[in-house]
Motif scaffolding. Structure first.
Motif, mmCIF file in Angstrom:
data_model
loop_
_atom_site.group_PDB
_atom_site.id
_atom_site.type_symbol
_atom_site.label_atom_id
_atom_site.label_comp_id
_atom_site.label_asym_id
_atom_site.label_seq_id
_atom_site.Cartn_x
_atom_site.Cartn_y
_atom_site.Cartn_z
ATOM 1 N N ASP A 152 -34.458 -43.295 6.691
ATOM 2 C CA ASP A 152 -33.836 -42.352 8.014
ATOM 3 C C ASP A 152 -33.739 -43.211 8.877
ATOM 4 O O ASP A 152 -33.664 -43.289 9.924
ATOM 5 N N ASP A 153 -35.069 -44.400 8.526
ATOM 6 C CA ASP A 153 -34.659 -45.343 10.706
ATOM 7 C C ASP A 153 -33.737 -46.127 9.732
ATOM 8 O O ASP A 153 -33.243 -46.404 11.190
ATOM 9 N N GLN A 154 -32.828 -46.616 9.262
ATOM 10 C CA GLN A 154 -31.367 -47.187 9.440
ATOM 11 C C GLN A 154 -30.382 -46.381 9.919
ATOM 12 O O GLN A 154 -29.811 -46.584 10.616
ATOM 13 N N ILE A 155 -30.563 -44.483 9.327
ATOM 14 C CA ILE A 155 -29.724 -43.719 9.695
ATOM 15 C C ILE A 155 -30.105 -43.885 11.145
ATOM 16 O O ILE A 155 -28.824 -44.105 12.036
ATOM 17 N N SER A 156 -31.167 -44.490 11.718
ATOM 18 C CA SER A 156 -31.209 -43.564 13.147
ATOM 19 C C SER A 156 -31.077 -44.937 13.608
ATOM 20 O O SER A 156 -29.954 -44.801 15.204
ATOM 21 N N THR A 157 -30.821 -46.463 13.364
ATOM 22 C CA THR A 157 -30.256 -47.722 13.895
ATOM 23 C C THR A 157 -28.618 -47.151 13.813
ATOM 24 O O THR A 157 -28.765 -47.919 15.592
ATOM 25 N N LEU A 158 -28.232 -47.026 12.691
ATOM 26 C CA LEU A 158 -26.936 -47.193 12.734
ATOM 27 C C LEU A 158 -26.464 -45.556 13.912
ATOM 28 O O LEU A 158 -25.547 -46.072 14.732
ATOM 29 N N LYS A 159 -27.064 -44.565 13.614
ATOM 30 C CA LYS A 159 -26.823 -43.983 14.962
ATOM 31 C C LYS A 159 -26.454 -44.431 16.061
ATOM 32 O O LYS A 159 -25.791 -43.883 17.303
ATOM 33 N N ASN A 160 -27.756 -44.889 16.631
ATOM 34 C CA ASN A 160 -27.840 -45.935 17.636
ATOM 35 C C ASN A 160 -26.960 -46.178 18.039
ATOM 36 O O ASN A 160 -25.887 -46.900 19.376
ATOM 37 N N VAL A 161 -26.807 -47.627 17.628
ATOM 38 C CA VAL A 161 -25.722 -48.361 17.497
ATOM 39 C C VAL A 161 -23.585 -47.519 17.905
ATOM 40 O O VAL A 161 -23.273 -48.073 19.089
ATOM 41 N N LEU A 162 -23.609 -46.712 17.341
ATOM 42 C CA LEU A 162 -22.017 -45.967 17.531
ATOM 43 C C LEU A 162 -22.525 -45.162 18.857
ATOM 44 O O LEU A 162 -21.104 -45.218 19.143
ATOM 45 N N ILE A 163 -23.378 -44.764 18.901
ATOM 46 C CA ILE A 163 -23.203 -44.382 20.423
ATOM 47 C C ILE A 163 -22.850 -45.267 21.637
ATOM 48 O O ILE A 163 -22.460 -44.888 22.762
ATOM 49 N N LYS A 164 -23.824 -46.185 21.678
ATOM 50 C CA LYS A 164 -23.484 -47.411 22.275
ATOM 51 C C LYS A 164 -21.755 -47.651 22.483
ATOM 52 O O LYS A 164 -21.245 -48.057 23.368
ATOM 53 N N GLU A 165 -21.608 -47.951 21.197
ATOM 54 C CA GLU A 165 -20.088 -48.226 21.394
ATOM 55 C C GLU A 165 -19.599 -47.343 21.641
ATOM 56 O O GLU A 165 -18.343 -47.811 22.363
ATOM 57 N N LYS A 166 -19.674 -45.871 20.425
ATOM 58 C CA LYS A 166 -18.747 -44.523 22.193
ATOM 59 C C LYS A 166 -18.739 -44.906 22.937
ATOM 60 O O LYS A 166 -17.544 -44.292 23.508
ATOM 61 N N ASN A 167 -19.700 -44.691 23.506
ATOM 62 C CA ASN A 167 -20.111 -44.772 25.468
ATOM 63 C C ASN A 167 -19.815 -46.306 26.406
ATOM 64 O O ASN A 167 -19.071 -46.142 27.049
ATOM 65 N N ALA A 168 -19.373 -47.609 24.885
ATOM 66 C CA ALA A 168 -19.023 -48.944 26.133
ATOM 67 C C ALA A 168 -16.790 -48.433 25.843
ATOM 68 O O ALA A 168 -16.764 -48.676 26.598
ATOM 69 N N ARG A 169 -16.202 -47.759 24.655
ATOM 70 C CA ARG A 169 -15.653 -47.844 24.611
ATOM 71 C C ARG A 169 -14.651 -46.725 25.567
ATOM 72 O O ARG A 169 -13.970 -46.796 26.256
ATOM 73 N N GLN A 170 -15.281 -45.356 25.967
ATOM 74 C CA GLN A 170 -14.939 -44.470 27.443
ATOM 75 C C GLN A 170 -15.041 -45.402 28.578
ATOM 76 O O GLN A 170 -13.900 -45.318 29.173
ATOM 77 N N THR A 171 -16.252 -46.174 28.397
ATOM 78 C CA THR A 171 -15.917 -46.825 29.620
ATOM 79 C C THR A 171 -14.895 -47.829 30.029
ATOM 80 O O THR A 171 -13.698 -47.924 31.157
ATOM 81 N N TYR A 172 -14.583 -48.833 28.632
ATOM 82 C CA TYR A 172 -13.413 -49.217 28.813
ATOM 83 C C TYR A 172 -12.609 -48.708 29.714
ATOM 84 O O TYR A 172 -11.207 -49.369 29.944
ATOM 85 N N PHE A 173 -12.563 -47.333 28.002
ATOM 86 C CA PHE A 173 -10.536 -46.530 28.434
ATOM 87 C C PHE A 173 -10.242 -46.460 30.136
ATOM 88 O O PHE A 173 -8.952 -46.132 29.971
ATOM 89 N N GLN A 174 -11.996 -45.563 30.045
ATOM 90 C CA GLN A 174 -11.611 -45.045 31.663
ATOM 91 C C GLN A 174 -11.624 -46.431 33.382
ATOM 92 O O GLN A 174 -10.497 -45.885 33.697
ATOM 93 N N LYS A 175 -11.640 -46.981 32.452
ATOM 94 C CA LYS A 175 -11.784 -47.988 33.446
ATOM 95 C C LYS A 175 -9.908 -48.628 33.556
ATOM 96 O O LYS A 175 -9.215 -48.768 34.709
#
Length: 291
Positions: free
Chosen positions: A50-73
């Motif tokens: 559960d802890d590992q899944i939660s950590t992976l989920k947070n990493v994926l969310i951060k990566e998604k947000n970074a990608r969206q910010t980059y493409f929007q720029k």
């Protein structure tokens, strides 16, 4: 007996057997401890997952947000470039066309027809309201007229200006002077002088210009002879390296009308020594590359 389900009965017996094994194990203190220990290990493993899944989920969310910010720029920058281009198209005036064009420049639909009476268009670089005392010199008029003609050629799709510019962009070999010839070792130059060297340089430059003039033309406009050479050059280009200008002895002979004889081959090392030329030998072929 017709409703008897043998498979269901066997499954039920297996379940009862498993339950009996568990009950017997629980009656034994050692067996109960083993089951409890196994349960605790499984529970700990589930919590870790559960802890590992939660950590992976947070990493994926951060990566998604970074990608969206980059493409929007990137999208915002592209929109800015489009806006600038539209602004330039709208606001940059063409001196060749004034607001007071004669009526014969408009077609029946009321739009400008650039192909109608193009030779009769007014190309005056000065406004008709200027007095003689403010009239520009003849040189200025000539320069402005040349500028207007260049702009008109670009509008009408003429490529003569671009072709000449591209030819000038072809790297050519610089001529050799007497001081440079004096730096060439005696055993290398023998009785050769700067005139001999520059004659070969002129031939190589002519071959470069003629060759790359053909390469810059559309393939559909080439005759069979030039098209065959075009295809051969493209194959050779992949061997020499993309973006690298080069000629072969065959190119020099064909496109400068200068035979590559023994004297010419003796001059090649001098051109390498003076850093006018580089040699590349690949697959039995010799390519001459300008510095």
């Amino acid at each position: 007996m017709s409703n008897f389900d043998l498979e269901k009965m066997v499954s039920t017996v297996d379940n009862l057997s498993t339950c009996l094994d568990v009950m017997l194990c629980l009656k034994n203190p050692e067996g109960g401890k083993e089951i409890l220990g196994t349960y605790e290990k499984l529970d700990s493993l589930v919590i870790s997952f559960d802890d590992q899944i939660s950590t992976l989920k947070n990493v994926l969310i951060k990566e998604k947000n970074a990608r969206q910010t980059y493409f929007q720029k990137q999208v915002d920058e592209l929109k800015m470039i489009v806006d600038r281009c539209e602004h330039m198209i709208t606001n940059i005036p063409l001196n060749s066309f004034h607001t007071n064009e004669p009526e014969h420049l408009f077609n029946q639909n009321g739009t400008k027809d650039f192909k109608v009476n193009m030779n009769n268009m007014s190309m005056s670089p000065v406004a008709s309201s200027w007095t003689d005392m403010y009239s520009p010199t003849e040189t200025t008029i000539h320069q402005n007229t040349m500028s207007n003609n260049t702009m008109m050629s670009a509008i009408m799709g003429h490529s003569k200006f671009h072709t000449s510019k591209q030819i000038l962009d072809t790297p050519l070999l610089k001529l050799v002077d007497n001081d440079e010839m004096n730096s060439v070792p005696k055993y290398m130059k023998g009785r050769l002088n700067s005139l001999n060297i520059n004659t070969v340089i002129d031939s190589i430059n002519k071959a470069l210009e003629n060759k790359y003039e053909i390469l810059r033309k559309p393939k559909s406009s080439l005759k069979k002879k030039d098209l065959d050479a075009y295809n051969d050059w493209k194959i050779q280009q992949s061997t020499v390296g993309q973006g690298q200008y080069f000629v072969t002895a065959e190119d020099i002979t064909k496109y400068s009308e200068t035979k590559v004889d023994k004297t010419t081959l003796n001059i090649i090392p001098i051109l390498r020594h003076l850093k006018r030329l580089k040699e590349s030998r690949v697959g039995g072929f010799v390519f001459y590359l300008p510095y």
